[in-house]
Write an enzyme that holds these catalytic residues in place. Structure first.
Site, PDB file in Angstrom:
ATOM      1  N   HIS A 170      21.721  18.615  38.142  1.00  0.00           N
ATOM      2  CA  HIS A 170      21.121  19.947  37.994  1.00  0.00           C
ATOM      3  C   HIS A 170      19.704  20.022  38.552  1.00  0.00           C
ATOM      4  O   HIS A 170      19.300  21.027  39.124  1.00  0.00           O
ATOM      5  CB  HIS A 170      21.140  20.370  36.525  1.00  0.00           C
ATOM      6  CG  HIS A 170      22.447  20.965  36.135  1.00  0.00           C
ATOM      7  ND1 HIS A 170      23.154  20.566  35.033  1.00  0.00           N
ATOM      8  CD2 HIS A 170      23.203  21.909  36.729  1.00  0.00           C
ATOM      9  CE1 HIS A 170      24.280  21.239  34.965  1.00  0.00           C
ATOM     10  NE2 HIS A 170      24.337  22.064  35.983  1.00  0.00           N
ATOM     11  N   GLU A 226      40.889  26.953  39.870  1.00  0.00           N
ATOM     12  CA  GLU A 226      40.050  25.796  39.543  1.00  0.00           C
ATOM     13  C   GLU A 226      40.878  24.575  39.190  1.00  0.00           C
ATOM     14  O   GLU A 226      40.367  23.471  39.105  1.00  0.00           O
ATOM     15  CB  GLU A 226      39.168  26.108  38.319  1.00  0.00           C
ATOM     16  CG  GLU A 226      38.365  27.372  38.455  1.00  0.00           C
ATOM     17  CD  GLU A 226      37.430  27.601  37.287  1.00  0.00           C
ATOM     18  OE1 GLU A 226      36.244  27.275  37.443  1.00  0.00           O
ATOM     19  OE2 GLU A 226      37.865  28.115  36.246  1.00  0.00           O
ATOM     20  N   ASP A 276      35.012  23.139  39.862  1.00  0.00           N
ATOM     21  CA  ASP A 276      36.074  22.596  39.023  1.00  0.00           C
ATOM     22  C   ASP A 276      37.271  22.164  39.842  1.00  0.00           C
ATOM     23  O   ASP A 276      37.898  21.154  39.540  1.00  0.00           O
ATOM     24  CB  ASP A 276      36.486  23.630  37.972  1.00  0.00           C
ATOM     25  CG  ASP A 276      35.541  23.606  36.784  1.00  0.00           C
ATOM     26  OD1 ASP A 276      35.237  22.495  36.311  1.00  0.00           O
ATOM     27  OD2 ASP A 276      35.084  24.672  36.352  1.00  0.00           O
ATOM     28  N   CYS A 290      33.656  30.702  45.191  1.00  0.00           N
ATOM     29  CA  CYS A 290      32.463  30.936  44.359  1.00  0.00           C
ATOM     30  C   CYS A 290      31.828  29.663  43.814  1.00  0.00           C
ATOM     31  O   CYS A 290      30.914  29.741  43.012  1.00  0.00           O
ATOM     32  CB  CYS A 290      32.787  31.885  43.215  1.00  0.00           C
ATOM     33  SG  CYS A 290      33.853  31.169  41.976  1.00  0.00           S
TER      34      CYS A 290
HETATM   35  C1  PEP Z   1      33.446  26.605  39.586  1.00  0.00           C
HETATM   36  O1  PEP Z   1      34.096  25.879  38.829  1.00  0.00           O
HETATM   37  O2  PEP Z   1      33.322  26.383  40.808  1.00  0.00           O
HETATM   38  C2  PEP Z   1      32.762  27.802  39.061  1.00  0.00           C
HETATM   39  C3  PEP Z   1      32.230  28.702  39.863  1.00  0.00           C
HETATM   40  O3  PEP Z   1      32.664  27.901  37.711  1.00  0.00           O
HETATM   41  P1  PEP Z   1      31.643  27.037  36.823  1.00  0.00           P
HETATM   42  O4  PEP Z   1      30.725  26.287  37.750  1.00  0.00           O
HETATM   43  O5  PEP Z   1      30.966  28.025  35.948  1.00  0.00           O
HETATM   44  O6  PEP Z   1      32.579  26.131  36.074  1.00  0.00           O
HETATM   45 MG    MG Z   2      34.479  26.517  36.836  1.00  0.00          MG
END
Ligand code: PEP
Ligand code: MG
Length: 595
Positions: A201, A443, A467, A514
């Site tokens: 992070h 995911e 994910d 995303c």
């Molecule tokens: C992902 O898994 O890529 C996602 C956008 O969701 P998060 O990072 O919130 O798990």
């Molecule tokens: Mg995710």
């Protein structure tokens, strides 16, 4: 005494001229090295007046609380709730009555100075946490050390990164998100780390702030004296020690090119995204709060691709009610001024622990009670959220996105609940969006395998690459030991993306990408070529993505994807992307504008 986390200094060996590490955040920097944490020993203070020391400690803790709250808000806005949760836990630690009582006892009984007492107790506390069997809790030891040092810095006046007075490349064993957040990007030219990875992070935050990072450089780094001249390339993961005049000159030129490219991207951010041959691409923002919605618009987002609603649910004692959620979602649609908003239903579980949703002990939280699984069994929560989302959609371009879908049954059950919520709202005479589009997060590999049937019943797909990568490669996204396996360019991952895009295309539904991968400009031609026409990413990175997209024609991107799909390793795909960048765009990184 030694500050927690500080490493003993070994005598400086002859410095190697070049160090190789992990490329973590792109960018070029040249300047003197400076250790992020000053190694000055604490002046022992003993025989102090307990009352006076208690006052000093109270003031330091209050200052650290204020700093932590700022960091919480800052990272919630810029990084999302997952990252902000760290600071929330740190605030609780600063109020821990057992800890404070133990420190006060030392002040009174030993007449110790506040720093000595604080350091002794917090180091012991972190040590006990670190020794626990539970990996989640033992990982919290670093957070305790981080916040304890924040108090200590207030007490001693040693301000770590804040002491940075002139531009430098910072070196450290590792880095906490709070340290990155407190860096002044005008002075912190770059960061070199002994440990870490591109997906930590702290590193994601540095990337968002435009600070180049090379991670994983190993212990050789700590042997380099402050003031040593160095240069670094965060894209290649290389650090040059005392570069010669010619090399320094060429690196300085490359730095200028990098800065110019960033400035150009800033200027172009309001333009809609398109490929070089003029094919429009939708670029949306991932946000996790009200404040970020305005920032998304500022950064040139055409809407919000994922609103991570976790921000409303974490760090509190009970779930937000329908009206509170409605107010938050409405505030976001207002800020977006008519631009579309995709609201993702609560994705609790995994590494996002919601205090009032008891997941119990799970051996594998990422394979456990998470996302849609929680929503379908906590129907009280889901129903309230669905009602709020439907109501926020009245007269607005609001869509619903479901996290962690692995089966058709889950999608159908969620749709049935949405139907029930619609019927209720109808009976109550409350305005809401009828026929709200329901999208599915892709995911889980199972969702890719059934992407065909899913696409016939979903309004759109959103590939959550973070994910999807961890589940495809079976590599926990929080475990640095297996991080190298979780490579977005692994052929297995690329096939997953291609299969999803094809299923979406066959069914005539849109497919957004995303995950963090969307934010990697180097991946742009590959993703375009795989058929992605919509990207959603954190707002600060949007200008650079638009610029990367504008550099490629549809045909070139298709060639890159075709070649990539024929390769056998992530490393080979990376080489291809690097080489293709040169082949199609020439050595000059300036974008081609117009066909
Ligand atoms: C992902 O898994 O890529 C996602 C956008 O969701 P998060 O990072 O919130 O798990
Ligand atoms: Mg995710």
């Amino acid at each position: 005494p030694e500050l927690p986390g500080r490493r003993p200094q070994s005598p400086a060996p002859p410095s190697p001229r070049q160090l190789s590490g992990i490329p973590a955040a792109a960018g070029i920097a040249l300047g003197p090295l400076l250790k992020l944490r000053s190694a000055a020993p604490l002046a022992p203070r003993a025989g102090r007046d307990p009352e006076e020391e208690r006052q000093r400690l109270r003031i330091a803790i209050e200052a650290a609380q204020a700093e932590t709250r700022t960091l919480y808000e800052w990272s919630q806005t810029h990084l999302g709730v997952d990252s902000a949760g760290v600071f929330d836990a740190q605030l609780l630690f600063l109020e821990d009555p057992g800890l404070l009582a133990a420190v006060e006892r030392r002040l009174a009984v030993e007449r110790a100075g506040a720093e000595t007492a604080w350091q002794a107790e917090t180091t012991a506390f972190a040590g006990r946490l670190g020794a626990l069997d539970d990996p989640y809790l033992s990982a919290r030891a670093a957070d305790v050390t981080d916040v304890a040092e924040r108090v200590l810095r207030r007490l001693t006046g040693q301000t770590g990164a804040a002491a940075l007075r002139q531009p430098a490349i910072l070196t450290a064993h590792d880095l906490t998100p709070s340290e990155v957040a407190s860096l002044d990007p005008a002075l912190a030219l770059g960061v070199c780390l002994e440990t870490g990875s591109a997906s930590a992070h702290s590193v994601i935050l540095a990337r968002a702030r435009g600070i180049p990072v090379v991670a994983g450089l190993g212990p050789a780094l700590s042997a380099l004296a402050d003031g040593t001249l160095a240069a670094m390339d965060g894209e290649q993961g290389v650090v040059w020690i005392a570069p010669g005049a010619a090399q320094a000159h060429s690196l300085a030129e490359r730095r200028e090119g990098w800065l110019a490219a960033r400035r150009a991207a800033e200027r172009e951010r309001a333009k809609p995204a398109a490929t070089r041959d003029g094919r429009p691409i939708r670029v949306l923002a991932n946000i996790s709060g009200v404040a970020e919605a305005a920032e998304a618009v500022d950064s040139g987002a055409q809407g919000v691709g994922v609103l991570r609603t976790e921000f409303l649910f974490l760090a509190r004692a009970a779930a937000p009610g329908e009206e509170e959620q409605l107010a938050a979602y409405r505030a976001i649609t207002e800020s977006l001024g008519g631009r579309p908003l995709t609201i993702r239903a609560l994705d609790a579980g995994g590494d996002k622990r919601v205090p009032y949703i008891d997941t119990g002990e799970e051996a594998n939280p990422f394979l456990g009670w998470r996302g849609i699984r929680v929503l379908l069994s906590r129907r009280d929560l889901f129903r309230t959220q669905l009602r709020a989302i439907l109501r926020a959609g009245a007269g607005r371009a609001v869509e619903l996105l479901l996290p962690m879908i692995a089966s058709l049954d889950e999608l159908r059950a969620a749709k049935a609940l949405l139907g029930e919520a619609e019927a209720e709202l109808g009976r109550e005479g409350l305005p809401f969006r009828r026929g709200m589009p329901i999208g599915v997060m892709i995911e889980v590999p199972a969702a890719v395998a059934i992407a065909g049937p899913l696409a016939r019943e979903a309004a759109f797909f959103s590939i959550g690459s973070n994910d999807l990568i961890q589940y495809t490669m079976a590599a926990d996204r929080t475990n640095s030991r297996v991080a190298p396996l979780a490579d977005p360019f692994d052929p297995a991952v690329l096939r997953m993306i291609r299969q999803t895009v094809e299923a979406g295309r066959d069914a005539g539904i849109g497919v957004t990408l995303c995950g963090e991968l969307a934010a990697d400009p180097a991946a742009a031609p590959l993703l375009l070529g795989l058929g992605i026409e919509e990207f959603s990413l954190s707002a600060p990175l949007i200008p650079e993505l638009k610029r990367a997209l504008a550099a490629w024609s549809t045909a070139e991107a298709a060639d890159v994807a075709r070649e990539a799909l024929a390769l056998e390793s992530a490393a080979a795909v990376r080489r291809l992307l690097q080489e293709a960048g040169g082949r199609f765009r020439g050595p000059n990184p300036e974008p081609r504008t117009g066909p």
